[in-house]
Scaffold this active site. Structure first.
Site, PDB file in Angstrom:
ATOM      1  N   ASN A   1      70.417 -30.971  72.431  1.00 59.69           N
ATOM      2  CA  ASN A   1      69.625 -31.961  71.703  1.00 59.69           C
ATOM      3  C   ASN A   1      69.682 -31.656  70.210  1.00 59.69           C
ATOM      4  OD1 ASN A   1      67.342 -34.042  71.471  1.00 59.69           O
ATOM      5  ND2 ASN A   1      66.426 -32.269  70.482  1.00 59.69           N
ATOM      6  N   GLU A   2      70.059 -32.635  69.412  1.00 62.37           N
ATOM      7  CA  GLU A   2      70.024 -32.542  67.940  1.00 62.37           C
ATOM      8  C   GLU A   2      70.514 -31.172  67.450  1.00 62.37           C
ATOM      9  OE1 GLU A   2      66.138 -33.809  66.558  1.00 62.37           O
ATOM     10  OE2 GLU A   2      66.553 -35.873  67.118  1.00 62.37           O
TER      11      GLU A   2
ATOM     12  N   GLU B   1      58.973 -35.555  76.982  1.00 67.32           N
ATOM     13  CA  GLU B   1      59.263 -34.189  76.537  1.00 67.32           C
ATOM     14  C   GLU B   1      58.040 -33.319  76.804  1.00 67.32           C
ATOM     15  OE1 GLU B   1      60.613 -33.956  72.473  1.00 67.32           O
ATOM     16  OE2 GLU B   1      60.749 -31.769  72.530  1.00 67.32           O
TER      17      GLU B   1
ATOM     18  N   ASN C   1      63.459 -31.271  71.179  1.00 69.68           N
ATOM     19  CA  ASN C   1      63.534 -29.943  70.595  1.00 69.68           C
ATOM     20  C   ASN C   1      63.069 -28.876  71.580  1.00 69.68           C
ATOM     21  OD1 ASN C   1      64.341 -31.260  68.282  1.00 69.68           O
ATOM     22  ND2 ASN C   1      62.323 -31.232  67.333  1.00 69.68           N
TER      23      ASN C   1
ATOM     24  N   GLU D   1      67.108 -41.508  71.492  1.00 68.98           N
ATOM     25  CA  GLU D   1      65.779 -41.428  70.854  1.00 68.98           C
ATOM     26  C   GLU D   1      65.704 -42.513  69.798  1.00 68.98           C
ATOM     27  OE1 GLU D   1      64.138 -37.691  69.489  1.00 68.98           O
ATOM     28  OE2 GLU D   1      65.203 -36.585  71.064  1.00 68.98           O
TER      29      GLU D   1
ATOM     30  N   GLN E   1      58.582 -41.882  72.577  1.00 69.44           N
ATOM     31  CA  GLN E   1      58.643 -41.367  73.936  1.00 69.44           C
ATOM     32  C   GLN E   1      57.828 -42.292  74.841  1.00 69.44           C
ATOM     33  OE1 GLN E   1      58.034 -37.123  74.153  1.00 69.44           O
ATOM     34  NE2 GLN E   1      59.424 -36.713  72.450  1.00 69.44           N
TER      35      GLN E   1
ATOM     36  N   TYR F   1      64.408 -42.823  63.924  1.00 70.53           N
ATOM     37  CA  TYR F   1      63.008 -43.255  63.896  1.00 70.53           C
ATOM     38  C   TYR F   1      62.769 -44.040  62.612  1.00 70.53           C
ATOM     39  CZ  TYR F   1      62.309 -39.928  67.698  1.00 70.53           C
ATOM     40  OH  TYR F   1      62.381 -39.265  68.899  1.00 70.53           O
TER      41      TYR F   1
HETATM   42  O1  AHR Z   1      60.775 -37.193  69.869  1.00 71.16           O
HETATM   43  C1  AHR Z   1      60.248 -36.175  69.055  1.00 71.16           C
HETATM   44  C2  AHR Z   1      61.327 -35.229  68.546  1.00 71.16           C
HETATM   45  O2  AHR Z   1      62.150 -35.936  67.661  1.00 71.16           O
HETATM   46  C3  AHR Z   1      62.287 -34.690  69.577  1.00 71.16           C
HETATM   47  O3  AHR Z   1      61.830 -33.522  70.173  1.00 71.16           O
HETATM   48  C4  AHR Z   1      63.513 -34.397  68.765  1.00 71.16           C
HETATM   49  O4  AHR Z   1      64.685 -34.491  69.523  1.00 71.16           O
HETATM   50  C5  AHR Z   1      63.441 -35.372  67.619  1.00 71.16           C
HETATM   51  O5  AHR Z   1      63.631 -34.751  66.402  1.00 71.16           O
END
Ligand code: AHR
Length: 506
Positions: A171-172, A26, A71, A291, A348, A243
């Site tokens: 995205n999200e 990103e 994001n 992700e 990432q 995450y």
């Molecule tokens: O990977 C970091 C961020 O986590 C990304 O930009 C977003 O998609 C997620 O919230």
């Protein structure tokens, strides 16, 4: 303690799509500027790509890279990132409160990905923009020529179309933090419309619709059902993001996080199947876990520390040995769900919550989590087996009984190769494992690798890059009478590689 495992040639979960070992770059922090791109660095090539980083990315084995966000993409104007570099505008990136100089853009990324041996997974801005910008970008990238946007690409020196196959529709989009956040109905309608336009330009594309940003959001799982109600027929995959972290410093509980990942995949699959039933559809929606990682040493609030600078050091988690074990368990969970999960991206790749770290002007090194990912991407091919594990368990506050031994097995019969991946979650006891190889009785052990014996809080640094690194264990596993026997150290990630008799006689 003892554990018994069983695989049988006739019982399989699903084919492993190599895109399950994807990752993510990103425009965030030092992922691009100071990560993959650093003109003036001693290892940089004529385009400014760091060769030392490229070598580590190739070693890691990443067949797919998602780009450019995250994001970031939700307020990004892609047109800024193409054409002569000196004419590109510097913009404020609202997602991470940074300055985006656009010196590394779309065509640079495509050249970099090709050198990295990776296919692109391109994300579209459905936050501040919509169908129009999306269709123009697809025309720029994939149309051969003879139209405004494709001819613009050619005028930028890229004669052949990029033919990007995989596209993320935003995205999200449910995230309150997202610029351009939408309701499920708004987003589902927009995803439907954008998908329709994109497919008219290039019918061969594959499209990923956004699922909930995380299972903890109150919109989950109604979001999934409502979005798919609008765009089920137009898209090929639904995304999942998640995450994990050891915020309470409770290692057994942290090691159980992968159970939560499995439950999350099952819930999203159910939401997809609800939409399928409602539509009376024959199509089963596949999942893109685009992700996933451990992320808790730093937070998104980092973005306020050095606002409006280029390449600030954001989200630079220094991963510990215990994080590597959790990443191993998460990989095992993904392998056990290959019937639905066809794409996955470790989020990432460089510096930002990443397996590879760099110093500006200095070295690049492998973080602890590099190793389980490397082993899975290198050896986890073919078919994921429906493995049965009978192991003593401990009690988790969130998930009830959690087996000390977590394992998955991948078999590539054409190549005559099998890999068994296993984590021993016990803090103090070895696991004496016996695995019955139904249908593979004549296969033999080629190699056993382990990541073990380190302080759970140990990290790899530029000065000590090998503090946590795997070792080959000679004679650590054997097959007799169709049973694989091995001993797995407490707190360990393990890979046992086997080969068929046909292959070993070559
Ligand atoms: O990977 C970091 C961020 O986590 C990304 O930009 C977003 O998609 C997620 O919230």
């Amino acid at each position: 303690m003892k554990a018994r495992l069983l695989i049988d040639r006739d019982f399989r979960v699903g084919t492993i799509d190599s895109r399950m070992y994807g990752s993510f770059i990103e425009h965030l922090g030092r992922a691009v500027y100071g990560g993959i791109y650093e003109p003036g660095h001693p290892s940089a090539d004529e385009r400014g790509f760091r060769r030392d980083v490229l070598a580590l990315v190739r070693e890691l084995g990443v067949p797919l890279v998602r780009y450019p966000g995250g994001n970031f993409v939700c307020s990004f104007d892609w047109e800024d990132s193409v054409g002569p570099a000196e004419k590109r505008p510097r913009r404020l990136d609202l997602a991470w409160r940074s300055v985006e100089p656009n010196s590394f853009g779309l065509n640079e990324f495509m050249a970099w990905a090709s050198q990295a041996g990776a296919e692109p997974m391109m994300a579209l801005n459905l936050g501040t923009r919509g169908t129009d910008a999306a269709r123009n970008l697809v025309e720029y990238c994939n149309h051969p020529g003879g139209s405004y946007w494709s001819d613009l690409r050619i005028s930028h020196g890229v004669r052949e179309p990029h033919n990007i196959k995989l596209w993320c529709l935003g995205n999200e989009m449910d995230g309150p933090w997202q610029i351009g956040q939408k309701t499920a109905d708004e987003y589902g309608r927009l995803a439907y419309d954008a998908a329709k336009a994109i497919r008219r330009i290039d019918p061969k594309v594959e499209l990923v619709a956004c699922g909930s940003s995380m299972a903890a959001l109150p919109t989950f799982p109604d979001w999934e059902a409502a979005v798919l109600d609008r765009c089920y027929d137009e898209v090929d995959y639904l995304s999942l993001h998640s995450y994990y972290g050891n915020k309470a410093d409770d290692l057994p509980e942290y090691l159980a996080d992968s159970v939560g990942m499995g439950e999350f995949i099952d819930s999203v699959s159910s939401a997809c199947d609800f939409a399928k039933a409602k539509k009376r559809s024959r199509k089963t929606m596949m999942l893109s876990f685009d992700e996933w990682n451990v992320w808790f040493h730093t937070g998104a609030d980092d973005m306020h520390l050095a606002p409006w600078t280029v390449g600030p050091p954001l989200l630079e988690d220094a991963y510990t040995f215990e994080d590597a074990l959790v990443v191993g368990c998460l990989l095992i969970t993904l392998l056990k769900h290959t019937d639905r999960v066809k794409i996955a991206c470790l989020a990432q790749l460089i510096n930002v919550i990443a397996p590879i770290s760099t110093a500006n002007g200095g070295p690049a090194w492998r973080q602890t989590i590099f190793y389980p990912f490397l082993h899975a991407s290198r050896y986890g091919h073919g078919v994921s087996m429906d493995i049965r594990v009978d192991s003593p368990a401990y009690e988790s506050k969130r998930f009830g009984p959690v087996p000390y031994l977590d394992a998955a097995a991948a078999v590539d019969e054409d190549a005559g190769e099998m890999a068994v991946f296993a984590v021993n979650r016990s803090l103090s006891e070895s696991v004496e494992a016996e695995m019955r190889l139904g249908g593979y009785e004549s296969w033999s052990v080629v190699e056993r690798i382990e990541l073990a014996g380190a302080d759970p809080k140990a990290v790899n640094t530029s000065a000590r890059p090998e503090t946590v690194s795997p070792r080959r264990v000679d004679g650590g596993a054997s097959v007799e009478g169709g049973v694989l026997r091995t001993s797995l150290a407490p707190l360990s990630w393990n890979v046992i590689r086997l080969e068929s008799a046909r292959r070993s006689s070559r």
